[in-house]
Design an enzyme around this catalytic site. Structure first.
Site, PDB file in Angstrom:
ATOM      1  CG  LEU A   2      14.886 -23.309  40.563  1.00 57.31           C
ATOM      2  CD1 LEU A   2      14.274 -23.904  41.714  1.00 57.31           C
ATOM      3  CD2 LEU A   2      14.126 -24.041  39.495  1.00 57.31           C
ATOM      4  CG  HIS A  36      32.389 -14.565  43.254  1.00 58.15           C
ATOM      5  ND1 HIS A  36      31.884 -14.813  44.638  1.00 58.15           N
ATOM      6  CD2 HIS A  36      31.050 -14.624  42.762  1.00 58.15           C
ATOM      7  CE1 HIS A  36      30.630 -15.093  44.863  1.00 58.15           C
ATOM      8  NE2 HIS A  36      30.088 -14.894  43.726  1.00 58.15           N
ATOM      9  CE1 TYR A  76      27.868 -16.657  46.887  1.00 52.13           C
ATOM     10  CE2 TYR A  76      27.639 -19.000  46.746  1.00 52.13           C
ATOM     11  CZ  TYR A  76      27.491 -17.780  46.169  1.00 52.13           C
ATOM     12  OH  TYR A  76      27.368 -18.082  44.919  1.00 52.13           O
ATOM     13  N   GLY A 131      13.802 -18.287  42.641  1.00 51.22           N
ATOM     14  CA  GLY A 131      12.921 -19.086  43.479  1.00 51.22           C
ATOM     15  C   GLY A 131      11.501 -18.751  43.078  1.00 51.22           C
TER      16      GLY A 131
END
Length: 329
Positions: free
Chosen positions: A214, A133, A64, A217
């Site tokens: 979410l 990952h 990241y 978003g």
């Protein structure tokens, strides 16, 4: 409100924070993998505020921001490191100096060297949860990593490990093979239930770390007015897995779903964001959502969901009725 991180017995807040966005810009050629510009000072303030509000679980990855997310998280936690649980991931290569993305590396040598880089950036000598990952790695290759991961547990470099994968078969195989495998991280939200992986977590004593709680978003409701994300935001890219956004804007077909859920969530006094998190807690005792954040206000809204807790049985049933066609498709 607490949860246990799978069979490890490690207690964490029922809400974690996902630290992908605070890594900042990150690209491989013309492909964007970050969430655009971020203010490191605000990221640090947001993490400190999360600690004040009882959040003790932070999920990041070595890749990241090409390591920048880990660096910022380590700076923010400082002397409070031993009061929290840190999860990070390995598998994707990158150039830390140029912040350029590389390819996948599933070698045992990279498993070890990547961990050393994470420890350096985080400013710690151990990671609580170390996660593979590479979600589509063949099971046979993934299982070859169990022994070296167990060695790292024995050496005190990690406390437990897991796999970030949306594939139930992979999740089941990894959980069954690893003594200290304690978590499966997978994409899940009220709009995308994953019953087989949920069942795996429940049966194999695994924490279900929910990324995308979410819907990147969308479930916040703030994209209902047609606003677009920045050009260097990963959601503006045309990746096949970006189902909720199209050309940087929320996909219209999903907006109607968000609006339909708003009334149910509001009935409990929650915001749409808090309702989406409450659904996950009601779905299973194993779920630990890790919504992303860019600023203190987002952290405060997410953490406030802890005061409401899970949806009631009646509220949960109402949501399932509204989304019944998604559950059967």
């Amino acid at each position: 409100m607490k949860r246990v991180l799978g069979r490890s017995g490690i207690e964490v807040s029922a809400l974690g924070l996902g630290c992908w966005a605070i890594g900042g810009p990150y690209a491989g050629g013309a492909n964007q993998y970050g969430w655009g510009h971020v203010d490191d000072a605000e990221s640090i303030r947001a993490i400190r505020r999360a600690l004040d509000l009882g959040v003790t679980f932070f999920d990041t990855a070595s890749s990241y921001g090409a390591g920048h997310s880990e660096t910022v998280l380590g700076q923010a936690l400082g002397g409070d490191r031993d009061q929290v649980v840190i999860a990070t991931k390995w598998g994707w290569t990158f150039d830390e100096a140029t912040r350029e993305a590389g390819g996948a590396d599933s070698s045992i040598a990279y498993l070890r060297s990547c961990l050393e880089g994470s420890l350096r950036r985080l400013g710690t000598d151990y990671v609580d949860l170390y996660q593979l990952h590479l979600g589509d790695l063949p099971v046979t290759e993934a299982l070859e990593m169990i022994e070296p991961l167990e060695d790292l547990v024995a050496a005190g470099k990690i406390r437990a490990y897991g796999w970030s994968t949306d594939d139930p078969q992979r999740a089941e195989a990894f959980a069954a093979a690893g003594t200290h495998c304690t978590a499966i991280q997978y994409d899940m939200s009220v709009l995308a239930d994953r019953p087989r992986i949920v069942a795996c977590c429940e049966q194999a004593e695994q924490a279900g770390v929910n990324r995308g709680p979410l819907a990147m978003g969308l479930l916040s409701g703030k994209y209902a007015d047609g606003r677009k994300v920045a050009a260097d935001d990963v959601r503006s890219q045309g990746y096949e897995w970006l189902t909720y956004f199209h050309d940087g804007a929320a996909a219209p077909r999903w907006q109607a779903r968000v609006e339909a859920l708003r009334e149910v969530f509001a009935a409990g006094g929650r915001t749409p964001t808090q309702g989406a998190l409450a659904w996950l807690w009601a779905r299973s005792q194993t779920t630990i959502p890790i919504p992303g954040f860019r600023d203190t206000a987002q952290v405060e809204q997410n953490a406030a969901a802890l005061t409401f807790g899970p949806l009631s049985a009646r509220e949960f049933a109402e949501v399932e009725d509204l989304l019944s066609d998604l559950r059967t498709s």
